[in-house]
Every structure is written in C-alpha cells, then in structure tokens.
Design a protein around this motif. Structure first.
Motif, PDB file in Angstrom:
ATOM      1  N   MET A   1       0.749  -1.157   0.042  1.00 18.26           N
ATOM      2  CA  MET A   1      -0.041  -0.055  -0.173  1.00 18.26           C
ATOM      3  C   MET A   1       0.901   1.146   0.248  1.00 18.26           C
ATOM      4  SD  MET A   1      -3.155   1.145   2.446  1.00 18.26           S
ATOM      5  CE  MET A   1      -1.895   1.804   3.875  1.00 18.26           C
ATOM      6  N   VAL A   2       0.452   2.245  -0.809  1.00 17.25           N
ATOM      7  CA  VAL A   2       1.532   3.362  -1.082  1.00 17.25           C
ATOM      8  C   VAL A   2       0.392   4.533  -0.388  1.00 17.25           C
ATOM      9  CG1 VAL A   2       2.662   5.049  -2.313  1.00 17.25           C
ATOM     10  CG2 VAL A   2       2.573   2.420  -3.052  1.00 17.25           C
ATOM     11  N   VAL A   3       1.045   5.372   0.460  1.00 13.51           N
ATOM     12  CA  VAL A   3       0.509   6.637   0.756  1.00 13.51           C
ATOM     13  C   VAL A   3       1.278   7.846   0.615  1.00 13.51           C
ATOM     14  CG1 VAL A   3      -0.565   7.664   2.936  1.00 13.51           C
ATOM     15  CG2 VAL A   3      -0.536   5.235   2.932  1.00 13.51           C
ATOM     16  N   SER A   4       0.528   8.795  -0.273  1.00 14.39           N
ATOM     17  CA  SER A   4       1.106  10.001  -0.550  1.00 14.39           C
ATOM     18  C   SER A   4       1.561  10.791   0.751  1.00 14.39           C
ATOM     19  CB  SER A   4       0.511  10.656  -1.333  1.00 14.39           C
ATOM     20  OG  SER A   4       0.879  12.106  -1.487  1.00 14.39           O
ATOM     21  N   GLY A   5       2.721  11.369   0.525  1.00 16.37           N
ATOM     22  CA  GLY A   5       3.340  12.189   1.777  1.00 16.37           C
ATOM     23  C   GLY A   5       2.480  13.531   1.912  1.00 16.37           C
ATOM     24  N   GLY A   6       2.179  14.081   0.590  1.00 15.40           N
ATOM     25  CA  GLY A   6       1.535  15.295   0.614  1.00 15.40           C
ATOM     26  C   GLY A   6      -0.031  15.667   0.745  1.00 15.40           C
ATOM     27  N   THR A   7      -0.619  14.459   0.183  1.00 15.32           N
ATOM     28  CA  THR A   7      -2.043  14.528   0.216  1.00 15.32           C
ATOM     29  C   THR A   7      -2.879  13.333   1.111  1.00 15.32           C
ATOM     30  OG1 THR A   7      -2.384  13.130  -1.552  1.00 15.32           O
ATOM     31  CG2 THR A   7      -2.207  15.412  -1.999  1.00 15.32           C
ATOM     32  N   GLY A   8      -2.046  12.406   1.329  1.00 18.49           N
ATOM     33  CA  GLY A   8      -2.495  11.238   2.133  1.00 18.49           C
ATOM     34  C   GLY A   8      -3.383  10.385   1.304  1.00 18.49           C
ATOM     35  N   ARG A   9      -3.269  10.618  -0.099  1.00 21.22           N
ATOM     36  CA  ARG A   9      -3.965   9.544  -0.802  1.00 21.22           C
ATOM     37  C   ARG A   9      -3.339   8.261  -0.919  1.00 21.22           C
ATOM     38  NH1 ARG A   9      -4.795  13.184  -6.257  1.00 21.22           N
ATOM     39  NH2 ARG A   9      -6.475  14.477  -5.648  1.00 21.22           N
ATOM     40  N   THR A  10      -4.043   7.275  -1.124  1.00 27.66           N
ATOM     41  CA  THR A  10      -3.469   5.720  -1.060  1.00 27.66           C
ATOM     42  C   THR A  10      -3.650   5.191  -2.276  1.00 27.66           C
ATOM     43  OG1 THR A  10      -5.492   4.829  -0.262  1.00 27.66           O
ATOM     44  CG2 THR A  10      -4.143   5.921   1.473  1.00 27.66           C
ATOM     45  N   ALA A  11      -2.973   4.175  -2.606  1.00 23.64           N
ATOM     46  CA  ALA A  11      -2.948   3.064  -3.648  1.00 23.64           C
ATOM     47  C   ALA A  11      -2.588   1.828  -3.037  1.00 23.64           C
ATOM     48  CB  ALA A  11      -2.357   3.666  -4.945  1.00 23.64           C
ATOM     49  N   ALA A  12      -2.963   0.697  -3.950  1.00 22.60           N
ATOM     50  CA  ALA A  12      -2.516  -0.704  -3.511  1.00 22.60           C
ATOM     51  C   ALA A  12      -2.031  -1.143  -4.783  1.00 22.60           C
ATOM     52  CB  ALA A  12      -3.566  -1.198  -2.809  1.00 22.60           C
ATOM     53  N   PHE A  13      -0.921  -1.843  -4.805  1.00 27.53           N
ATOM     54  CA  PHE A  13      -0.361  -2.550  -5.908  1.00 27.53           C
ATOM     55  C   PHE A  13      -0.005  -3.864  -5.413  1.00 27.53           C
ATOM     56  CE2 PHE A  13       1.158   1.766  -6.396  1.00 27.53           C
ATOM     57  CZ  PHE A  13       0.391   2.349  -7.356  1.00 27.53           C
TER      58      PHE A  13
END
Length: 180
Positions: A1-13
């Motif tokens: 799971m990836v979490v953006s440092g700037g916006t907190g948006r997430t994604a899963a790969f």
C-alpha cells in the motif's frame, strides 16, 4: 500500500504489476544495510516524506494458529518512506519490523534514474508528492475505495467466522483422507 506524503492519498499494488515492480526497484525492500545520514535526520528532522510504502503479505493466518478464517489476515512486513534531499538525492528510510517497538531504522540512497521513472509514470505526483497514477486522481480514489472495501469485507468474513458454531468441528470425530 502506498500513501502520498503530500495528500494522504492511497493506492494498493500487487506483485506482478508494473507499478509494484517500479517501487521494488526504487525502494529495494530486500536491502538490509544502512548508510550514514546527517545528524539532523538521525534525530528526526528530515525533509518532507514524498511517499510511504507499507509492504504486506495477505492471506496469512487461520485455523489452527488463530481463531480466524484462513486467509483473512494481513502481515505487515516492512515500512519504507521516500525522501528527497536538498541536492536532489532520493533517500529511503526503512523500518524492517514496523509492528515492533524498537529503534531499528535503516537508511539508504535510492537510484535517481528509477526515481525519475516513477515521477514520469505519475507515482510521485506533483510538487506536493501526491501520487496520481496512470489513471489520474480518480484512479487513486478508486484504489483507496477498493482497499477499504476489501478490508471491510475481510472484517465481515472474520466476524461471521467467529460466530458460535462457525469453523472446524470441535469435539467431533475428524475425518481422514486415505490414499489407496
């Protein structure tokens, strides 16, 4: 799971996707060494986090080791954070056991070429470090929604499996498969 440092948006790969392979090449999760960083960084005063990656393994647990349905648990294997130094060098801060209360934090430089590749692919987003992904912002929203639905579904299945009478038979004769 990836979490953006700037916006907190997430994604899963998942393993096998091109974005997952790029993250592995950039962050090198198998790397076990550590490099010296500036004293301020060691004290926690480092640049803004571009992204955080939580490496997990799904489908673990289940009877007889736990009281949950098989495959419903997720093990957190490692946490990596990506930083960009003032000179433009990408750095990775790794916690090889994020579920343990210890001070085993490791640092290493990442490949600038791979960093640039991820930025061109949209995984690092704009100035704020917001991942946008190849599908744009909506793609990341759907990835986060999918992750939330998956976690919610897992919790419902676990709750159903924890009900009285659910699971393997207790106190009854077990059946045995005999190969003839």
């Amino acid at each position: 799971m990836v979490v953006s440092g700037g916006t907190g948006r997430t994604a899963a790969f998942t393993d096998g996707s091109a974005d997952f392979a790029r993250l592995v090449r950039l962050l090198e999760p198998a790397y076990a060494g550590s490099e010296r960083v500036p004293e301020a960084w060691a004290e926690g005063r480092y640049p803004a986090v571009r992204l955080t990656v939580v490496w997990g393994l799904s489908g673990v647990g289940g009877w007889p080791r736990t009281r949950r349905a098989p495959g419903g648990d997720v093990a957190v294997e490692r946490q990596d954070q990506l930083f960009l130094a003032e000179d433009g060098t990408p750095w990775v801060r790794s916690d090889p056991a994020p579920d343990e209360e210890d001070d085993d934090i490791r640092w290493h430089r990442a490949s600038r070429a791979v960093y640039d590749e991820l930025e061109r692919a949209g995984l690092l987003g704009g100035q704020a470090g917001a991942p946008e992904g190849s599908g744009g912002g909506a793609g990341w929203w759907w990835a986060g929604a999918g992750l939330g639905a998956g976690v919610g579904g897992t919790l419902l299945v676990c709750r159903a499996a924890a009900r009285r009478g659910a699971g393997p038979p207790r106190g009854e004769p077990c059946q045995e498969l005999i190969d003839l």
